[in-house]
Design a protein around this motif. Sequence first.
Motif, PDB file in Angstrom:
ATOM      1  N   ASP A  16    -149.311  73.003  -0.903  1.00 29.51           N
ATOM      2  CA  ASP A  16    -150.108  74.358  -0.332  1.00 29.51           C
ATOM      3  C   ASP A  16    -151.594  74.413  -0.708  1.00 29.51           C
ATOM      4  O   ASP A  16    -151.761  73.799  -1.826  1.00 29.51           O
ATOM      5  CB  ASP A  16    -149.154  75.442  -0.799  1.00 29.51           C
ATOM      6  CG  ASP A  16    -149.155  75.696  -2.299  1.00 29.51           C
ATOM      7  OD1 ASP A  16    -150.388  76.379  -3.196  1.00 29.51           O
ATOM      8  OD2 ASP A  16    -148.249  75.141  -3.037  1.00 29.51           O
ATOM      9  N   GLY A  17    -152.212  75.242  -0.376  1.00 28.13           N
ATOM     10  CA  GLY A  17    -153.742  75.489  -0.599  1.00 28.13           C
ATOM     11  C   GLY A  17    -154.138  75.787  -1.986  1.00 28.13           C
ATOM     12  O   GLY A  17    -154.975  74.951  -2.486  1.00 28.13           O
ATOM     13  N   MET A  18    -153.265  76.629  -2.577  1.00 25.75           N
ATOM     14  CA  MET A  18    -153.537  76.862  -4.154  1.00 25.75           C
ATOM     15  C   MET A  18    -153.473  75.670  -4.861  1.00 25.75           C
ATOM     16  O   MET A  18    -154.608  75.216  -5.769  1.00 25.75           O
ATOM     17  CB  MET A  18    -152.719  77.928  -4.642  1.00 25.75           C
ATOM     18  CG  MET A  18    -152.904  78.045  -5.847  1.00 25.75           C
ATOM     19  SD  MET A  18    -151.694  79.604  -6.785  1.00 25.75           S
ATOM     20  CE  MET A  18    -152.205  80.921  -5.897  1.00 25.75           C
ATOM     21  N   HIS A  19    -152.471  74.891  -4.600  1.00 25.72           N
ATOM     22  CA  HIS A  19    -152.208  73.658  -5.564  1.00 25.72           C
ATOM     23  C   HIS A  19    -153.157  72.564  -5.186  1.00 25.72           C
ATOM     24  O   HIS A  19    -153.570  71.743  -6.006  1.00 25.72           O
ATOM     25  CB  HIS A  19    -150.725  73.202  -5.598  1.00 25.72           C
ATOM     26  CG  HIS A  19    -149.798  74.068  -6.183  1.00 25.72           C
ATOM     27  ND1 HIS A  19    -149.000  75.137  -5.700  1.00 25.72           N
ATOM     28  CD2 HIS A  19    -149.679  74.006  -7.870  1.00 25.72           C
ATOM     29  CE1 HIS A  19    -148.502  75.739  -6.685  1.00 25.72           C
ATOM     30  NE2 HIS A  19    -148.537  75.173  -7.805  1.00 25.72           N
ATOM     31  N   THR A  20    -153.514  72.358  -4.011  1.00 29.77           N
ATOM     32  CA  THR A  20    -154.461  71.354  -3.360  1.00 29.77           C
ATOM     33  C   THR A  20    -155.835  71.856  -4.203  1.00 29.77           C
ATOM     34  O   THR A  20    -156.650  70.900  -4.239  1.00 29.77           O
ATOM     35  CB  THR A  20    -154.593  71.464  -2.018  1.00 29.77           C
ATOM     36  OG1 THR A  20    -153.387  71.017  -1.614  1.00 29.77           O
ATOM     37  CG2 THR A  20    -155.812  70.486  -1.491  1.00 29.77           C
ATOM     38  N   ILE A  21    -156.445  72.981  -4.148  1.00 32.95           N
ATOM     39  CA  ILE A  21    -157.620  73.506  -4.500  1.00 32.95           C
ATOM     40  C   ILE A  21    -157.703  73.558  -6.031  1.00 32.95           C
ATOM     41  O   ILE A  21    -158.788  73.475  -6.863  1.00 32.95           O
ATOM     42  CB  ILE A  21    -157.831  74.795  -3.969  1.00 32.95           C
ATOM     43  CG1 ILE A  21    -158.117  74.812  -2.656  1.00 32.95           C
ATOM     44  CG2 ILE A  21    -159.344  75.321  -4.610  1.00 32.95           C
ATOM     45  CD1 ILE A  21    -159.198  73.808  -2.004  1.00 32.95           C
ATOM     46  N   MET A  22    -156.602  73.863  -6.997  1.00 28.59           N
ATOM     47  CA  MET A  22    -156.802  73.831  -8.151  1.00 28.59           C
ATOM     48  C   MET A  22    -157.498  72.692  -9.232  1.00 28.59           C
ATOM     49  O   MET A  22    -158.313  73.075  -9.763  1.00 28.59           O
ATOM     50  CB  MET A  22    -155.267  74.061  -8.742  1.00 28.59           C
ATOM     51  CG  MET A  22    -154.581  75.509  -8.508  1.00 28.59           C
ATOM     52  SD  MET A  22    -155.523  76.645  -9.802  1.00 28.59           S
ATOM     53  CE  MET A  22    -154.398  76.200 -11.008  1.00 28.59           C
ATOM     54  N   ASN A  52    -156.147  73.147 -18.723  1.00 28.36           N
ATOM     55  CA  ASN A  52    -154.984  73.788 -17.997  1.00 28.36           C
ATOM     56  C   ASN A  52    -153.575  73.836 -18.667  1.00 28.36           C
ATOM     57  O   ASN A  52    -152.787  73.511 -17.836  1.00 28.36           O
ATOM     58  CB  ASN A  52    -154.964  73.058 -16.547  1.00 28.36           C
ATOM     59  CG  ASN A  52    -156.128  73.286 -15.484  1.00 28.36           C
ATOM     60  OD1 ASN A  52    -156.259  74.418 -14.924  1.00 28.36           O
ATOM     61  ND2 ASN A  52    -157.179  72.479 -15.563  1.00 28.36           N
ATOM     62  N   ARG A 102    -151.055  73.086 -13.466  1.00 26.84           N
ATOM     63  CA  ARG A 102    -151.470  72.821 -12.153  1.00 26.84           C
ATOM     64  C   ARG A 102    -150.256  71.992 -11.435  1.00 26.84           C
ATOM     65  O   ARG A 102    -150.339  72.096  -9.867  1.00 26.84           O
ATOM     66  CB  ARG A 102    -152.742  72.060 -12.147  1.00 26.84           C
ATOM     67  CG  ARG A 102    -153.984  72.737 -12.812  1.00 26.84           C
ATOM     68  CD  ARG A 102    -155.175  71.842 -12.723  1.00 26.84           C
ATOM     69  NE  ARG A 102    -154.792  70.488 -13.526  1.00 26.84           N
ATOM     70  CZ  ARG A 102    -155.514  69.658 -13.657  1.00 26.84           C
ATOM     71  NH1 ARG A 102    -156.795  69.515 -12.813  1.00 26.84           N
ATOM     72  NH2 ARG A 102    -155.152  68.592 -14.362  1.00 26.84           N
ATOM     73  N   ASP A 128    -145.619  75.927 -10.774  1.00 27.92           N
ATOM     74  CA  ASP A 128    -145.925  77.206 -10.952  1.00 27.92           C
ATOM     75  C   ASP A 128    -145.038  77.777 -12.117  1.00 27.92           C
ATOM     76  O   ASP A 128    -144.008  77.244 -12.536  1.00 27.92           O
ATOM     77  CB  ASP A 128    -145.661  78.263  -9.702  1.00 27.92           C
ATOM     78  CG  ASP A 128    -144.104  78.221  -9.100  1.00 27.92           C
ATOM     79  OD1 ASP A 128    -143.155  77.999  -9.962  1.00 27.92           O
ATOM     80  OD2 ASP A 128    -143.955  78.095  -7.965  1.00 27.92           O
TER      81      ASP A 128
END
Length: 302
Positions: free
Chosen positions: A19-25, A35, A268, A271
């Motif tokens: 998903d976008g969140m884990h790709t961008i992190m 982290n 990262r 969750d």
Amino acid sequence: MAKRKWGDRRDGVWLRDEDGMHTIMPYVYPNRADNEAFIQESIDLAPVNAYVEKKNKELKEKVERGELPPAALDDPYKMFQIILAGLIKTMTLRPKLNRFIQGKKIFQRNVLSVGFTVKKKFTDNAGEGLAYKEFGPETTVDDVHNKIVKEINFCKDENQVDNSIDFMNKFAKLPPFLLRFIFVIIRRLDYFGRVPYELVKTDPNYASCFLTNLGSIKLKSGYHHLSNWGTTSFFVIIGEKKWKPVFDKDGNMEMKEMLDIGLTVDERIADGFYFVKSIRLFKKLMANPELLELRADEEVDY
């Protein structure tokens, strides 16, 4: 094993559909050491102690029946092996724990591996060995015992030098300016997953999980950092056993032998909910260590 695609590494498959969140992190927070999430848990050792006693009684009976040589009694089952078997089963059933981030990409590791250091002797000037072992989905607590006993005995042998220590000893003899230059190159290779395999094949910093047993030197469990070198996303600190007062829901107190365990993870890779469920599974296994006689990939109800 699936065919290796462009962008995959020797040690992991690039997860392209996160998903976008884990790709961008990894772009927002690029360093693993920035982290870290630290979790501390206490484990009631009564079930583990009883299980260790049971396994060692079985070991003695096998020796008496001639099924094993008398030397087998020199390597009894220990608490460390039970904890390690629990971690292996937990990481097998909770595969996101076996991920890592490098080069700003998320990878699923190809194998499950464990690394730890071994003090050759408990003296100030004694050297250390680096232990690294891989475990498959068929692993049971007996497999863990046999592999770890063999690995620890190898590392404690004064005449044996593991691969990673051997390379470090050679590099340490180089002039500082040359060493700095070499490690600029090696760190770039590390970023792209191109470090020569011979250099890191026994490096615990490339393991799924790095353990340190501080209890063996009478220290409390506590926080330990992750490293930006390598790929390890999961560090486990085993502390010293202590008798502590434990209260039930009715306020009744009982003294129990407890073990504090510290877990440092790269937040990262999953969750908080995933981490919580994983800890719940691990504690279930420690409360019921006979479940470790099942294959690591065999599901349990928790």
